[in-house]
Design a protein around this motif. Structure first.
Motif, PDB file in Angstrom:
ATOM      1  N   MET A  45      11.115  22.211  53.578  1.00  0.00           N
ATOM      2  CA  MET A  45      11.564  21.093  54.406  1.00  0.00           C
ATOM      3  C   MET A  45      10.427  20.102  54.626  1.00  0.00           C
ATOM      4  N   THR A  46       9.230  20.610  54.856  1.00  0.00           N
ATOM      5  CA  THR A  46       8.064  19.740  55.009  1.00  0.00           C
ATOM      6  C   THR A  46       7.825  18.931  53.743  1.00  0.00           C
ATOM      7  N   ALA A  47       7.937  19.592  52.595  1.00  0.00           N
ATOM      8  CA  ALA A  47       7.733  18.899  51.317  1.00  0.00           C
ATOM      9  C   ALA A  47       8.746  17.780  51.130  1.00  0.00           C
ATOM     10  N   THR A  48       9.987  18.006  51.550  1.00  0.00           N
ATOM     11  CA  THR A  48      11.019  16.986  51.416  1.00  0.00           C
ATOM     12  C   THR A  48      10.739  15.800  52.333  1.00  0.00           C
ATOM     13  N   LEU A  49      10.324  16.078  53.552  1.00  0.00           N
ATOM     14  CA  LEU A  49       9.992  15.014  54.506  1.00  0.00           C
ATOM     15  C   LEU A  49       8.825  14.174  54.010  1.00  0.00           C
ATOM     16  N   ALA A 104      15.031  18.351  48.311  1.00  0.00           N
ATOM     17  CA  ALA A 104      16.130  18.286  49.281  1.00  0.00           C
ATOM     18  C   ALA A 104      17.214  19.311  48.954  1.00  0.00           C
ATOM     19  N   ASN A 105      17.544  19.462  47.676  1.00  0.00           N
ATOM     20  CA  ASN A 105      18.562  20.443  47.289  1.00  0.00           C
ATOM     21  C   ASN A 105      18.172  21.854  47.719  1.00  0.00           C
ATOM     22  N   ILE A 106      16.897  22.185  47.532  1.00  0.00           N
ATOM     23  CA  ILE A 106      16.421  23.513  47.934  1.00  0.00           C
ATOM     24  C   ILE A 106      16.477  23.646  49.453  1.00  0.00           C
ATOM     25  N   SER A 107      16.061  22.585  50.151  1.00  0.00           N
ATOM     26  CA  SER A 107      16.089  22.604  51.618  1.00  0.00           C
ATOM     27  C   SER A 107      17.513  22.759  52.141  1.00  0.00           C
ATOM     28  N   ILE A 108      18.454  22.075  51.508  1.00  0.00           N
ATOM     29  CA  ILE A 108      19.855  22.167  51.931  1.00  0.00           C
ATOM     30  C   ILE A 108      20.363  23.603  51.757  1.00  0.00           C
ATOM     31  N   ALA A 109      20.084  24.183  50.589  1.00  0.00           N
ATOM     32  CA  ALA A 109      20.546  25.553  50.323  1.00  0.00           C
ATOM     33  C   ALA A 109      19.934  26.541  51.311  1.00  0.00           C
ATOM     34  N   LYS A 110      18.640  26.420  51.557  1.00  0.00           N
ATOM     35  CA  LYS A 110      17.969  27.349  52.469  1.00  0.00           C
ATOM     36  C   LYS A 110      18.428  27.125  53.921  1.00  0.00           C
ATOM     37  N   SER A 111      18.691  25.871  54.270  1.00  0.00           N
ATOM     38  CA  SER A 111      19.188  25.585  55.618  1.00  0.00           C
ATOM     39  C   SER A 111      20.545  26.221  55.836  1.00  0.00           C
ATOM     40  N   ARG A 112      21.402  26.157  54.830  1.00  0.00           N
ATOM     41  CA  ARG A 112      22.725  26.756  54.947  1.00  0.00           C
ATOM     42  C   ARG A 112      22.636  28.268  55.028  1.00  0.00           C
ATOM     43  N   GLU A 113      21.717  28.855  54.266  1.00  0.00           N
ATOM     44  CA  GLU A 113      21.517  30.307  54.338  1.00  0.00           C
ATOM     45  C   GLU A 113      21.065  30.717  55.737  1.00  0.00           C
ATOM     46  N   ALA A 114      20.215  29.868  56.344  1.00  0.00           N
ATOM     47  CA  ALA A 114      19.678  30.177  57.674  1.00  0.00           C
ATOM     48  C   ALA A 114      20.616  29.749  58.794  1.00  0.00           C
ATOM     49  N   GLY A 115      21.690  29.038  58.451  1.00  0.00           N
ATOM     50  CA  GLY A 115      22.598  28.552  59.472  1.00  0.00           C
ATOM     51  C   GLY A 115      22.011  27.427  60.309  1.00  0.00           C
ATOM     52  N   ASN A 116      21.043  26.688  59.755  1.00  0.00           N
ATOM     53  CA  ASN A 116      20.399  25.597  60.490  1.00  0.00           C
ATOM     54  C   ASN A 116      21.022  24.266  60.092  1.00  0.00           C
ATOM     55  N   LYS A 117      21.924  23.769  60.922  1.00  0.00           N
ATOM     56  CA  LYS A 117      22.625  22.525  60.637  1.00  0.00           C
ATOM     57  C   LYS A 117      21.707  21.306  60.771  1.00  0.00           C
ATOM     58  N   TYR A 118      20.727  21.414  61.624  1.00  0.00           N
ATOM     59  CA  TYR A 118      19.819  20.280  61.821  1.00  0.00           C
ATOM     60  C   TYR A 118      19.048  19.982  60.532  1.00  0.00           C
ATOM     61  N   TYR A 119      18.391  21.001  59.984  1.00  0.00           N
ATOM     62  CA  TYR A 119      17.628  20.795  58.752  1.00  0.00           C
ATOM     63  C   TYR A 119      18.551  20.412  57.594  1.00  0.00           C
ATOM     64  N   GLU A 120      19.735  20.998  57.567  1.00  0.00           N
ATOM     65  CA  GLU A 120      20.692  20.638  56.529  1.00  0.00           C
ATOM     66  C   GLU A 120      21.008  19.141  56.591  1.00  0.00           C
ATOM     67  N   GLY A 121      21.313  18.652  57.782  1.00  0.00           N
ATOM     68  CA  GLY A 121      21.647  17.239  57.935  1.00  0.00           C
ATOM     69  C   GLY A 121      20.502  16.326  57.575  1.00  0.00           C
ATOM     70  N   VAL A 122      19.292  16.663  58.036  1.00  0.00           N
ATOM     71  CA  VAL A 122      18.120  15.832  57.728  1.00  0.00           C
ATOM     72  C   VAL A 122      17.869  15.805  56.224  1.00  0.00           C
TER      73      VAL A 122
END
Length: 467
Positions: A45-49, A104-122
């Motif tokens: 997520m940091t890398a994507t930001l 971003a694609n990796i962050s989205i997938a990992k966010s969904r696995e973790a159930g983190n909607k905030y990171y997914e949306g960002v």
């Protein structure tokens, strides 16, 4: 014979033992512990930001500023760029595709696995920004098959309108995820908004408004701008710490450290329009000047430029907006309010002037030593202070809105997008020939490595939405 037999058994036994031991010795020999094949959500997520910084404030942004005459290419290849001498080899897609959408694609997938909607949306907002700005500059691009080299080693190019439609869908998903916001900024990596989901939602709505403007859908642009970034405390700004090759403002790094003398502003349109000193203005210049009884651009001019005559204009990278520690804008209230102003001005003059005055309130707060008095509708009448050569009040008002956006978004790629969408609304003369560049060129590496890459369009061929 016994000795030979025993020796043979010993050699065979050693060979078996050696073979087994060697297999263990060479196991994973080609796997480097320093080249990780995976990373935790916080790191990706940091890398994507971080990834969005270079595509939005690096080479592509500088080129947009040169071709819209906010800056001037003055040395080496930049003097060539100034005269539209550029080739496919001068472009690359590492920033938008590798640094942003892939991460971003990796962050989205990992966010969904973790159930983190905030990171997914960002992460989806970052991805949508990247694809939206890439299709704006290049036209048709890989989108639906992008960033999947295993399944699509040569991804097809999607039509520009299809990419914009996909980006709008992505932003809808992002807004829904951010509305939920489950998980929040769990790892404290959001260095833009520190976990504020409402600010990210506003940014997403402004991006939707931006991209709807690109395709000429004013109704939807206005609807989303009304939900977008309305004040400067919601601006998406890239922070900089000033350390070279670490967190320095990229404009400063280029101007002061990496390529001194390559880019300044002599002969550019914007500094001449802003220059408040009549005695030092170019008397042969034919553009519309910004300063009059209700507008004093002295402070803004000084923040953007140094030098005060057409021969000495440079960018102020010592005390202005291009300092090593200066933040750089990605999405701002000024852009959002100017979208509203353009939409409203196309309805009627009264609502357009009201919307433009909201922009001027923001400007007065940003440049307190300047003057940005409220306009009246009569200021845009023939012969009045905002008579910009238009046929009527509406034409003069729209010109002021276009010029204000051109000025307020200095250094950003969106200026190039407006410039082409509105067909050079300020009437700026090209540096060479009769036409301005209409697109960025497909990178040579893509043409060489992707069998589905199209026959490359020329520099002066408009993209689909700008024809």
């Amino acid at each position: 014979m016994k000795i030979l037999r025993h020796t043979t058994f010993l050699l065979v036994g050693c060979a078996v033992l050696f073979s087994s031991s060697c297999k263990k010795w060479v196991e994973d020999i080609n796997e480097s512990p320093n080249n990780a094949t995976d990373a935790p959500l916080a790191a990706v997520m940091t890398a994507t930001l971080v990834g969005v910084i270079q595509p939005n404030s690096g080479e592509d942004a500088r080129l947009a500023g040169i071709w819209t005459q906010q800056f001037t290419g003055t040395d080496r290849q930049y003097s060539g760029y100034d005269a539209y001498n550029i080739s496919s080899a001068d472009f690359d897609w590492d920033g938008p595709y590798y640094s942003v959408t892939q991460q971003a694609n990796i962050s989205i997938a990992k966010s969904r696995e973790a159930g983190n909607k905030y990171y997914e949306g960002v992460a989806i907002v970052l991805k949508a920004l990247s694809f939206g700005m890439t299709t704006a500059a290049w036209g048709d691009i890989p989108y639906s098959q992008a960033n999947d080299i295993v399944q699509y080693p040569s991804p097809s190019f999607d039509g520009q309108l299809d990419v914009y439609a996909g980006v709008q869908d992505d932003l809808d998903v992002a807004i829904a995820a951010l509305t939920d916001g489950t998980g929040g900024d769990a790892f404290g990596v959001d260095f833009y908004f520190a976990g504020d989901q409402d600010k990210w939602k506003a940014v997403a709505h402004t991006l939707k408004a931006r991209f709807y403007m690109h395709v000429g859908n004013f109704i939807k642009a206005g609807d989303h701008a009304a939900q977008g970034v309305m004040t400067s405390d919601g601006d998406w700004m890239i922070p900089h710490g000033g350390a070279y090759n670490q967190d320095m403002n990229l404009y400063h790094s280029f101007l002061a450290a990496d390529r001194q003398g390559y880019m300044s502003a002599p002969g550019a349109y914007l500094p001449e329009a802003l220059n408040p000193d009549a005695a030092k203005q170019n008397p042969s210049w034919t553009g519309v000047r910004r300063n009059h009884a209700k507008t004093d651009e002295t402070e803004r001019f000084g923040m953007i430029y140094s030098g005060d005559t057409t021969d000495t204009y440079d960018l102020n990278y010592t005390s202005g907006m291009w300092q090593a520690t200066s933040s750089f804008p990605v999405v701002t209230a000024l852009e959002n309010l100017l979208i509203i102003a353009e939409v409203e001005a196309n309805k009627d003059v009264t609502s357009g002037v009201t919307a433009l005055n909201n922009v001027r309130v923001e400007l007065a707060a940003m440049y307190p030593s300047g003057t940005y008095s409220a306009f009246l509708g009569s200021d845009f009448a023939t012969g009045a202070i905002e008579d910009n050569g238009g046929a009527d009040e509406k034409a003069n008002l729209l010109y002021e809105i276009y010029e204000e956006k051109y000025t307020s978004l200095v250094g950003q790629m969106e200026v190039f997008n407006d410039f082409r969408r509105l067909k050079n609304p300020l009437g700026i003369a090209p540096k060479l020939g009769n036409d301005f560049p209409q697109r960025y060129l497909i990178p040579q590496s893509e043409l060489d490595g992707n069998t589905n890459a199209p026959s490359p369009p020329g520099l002066f061929e408009p993209t689909e939405v700008n024809k």
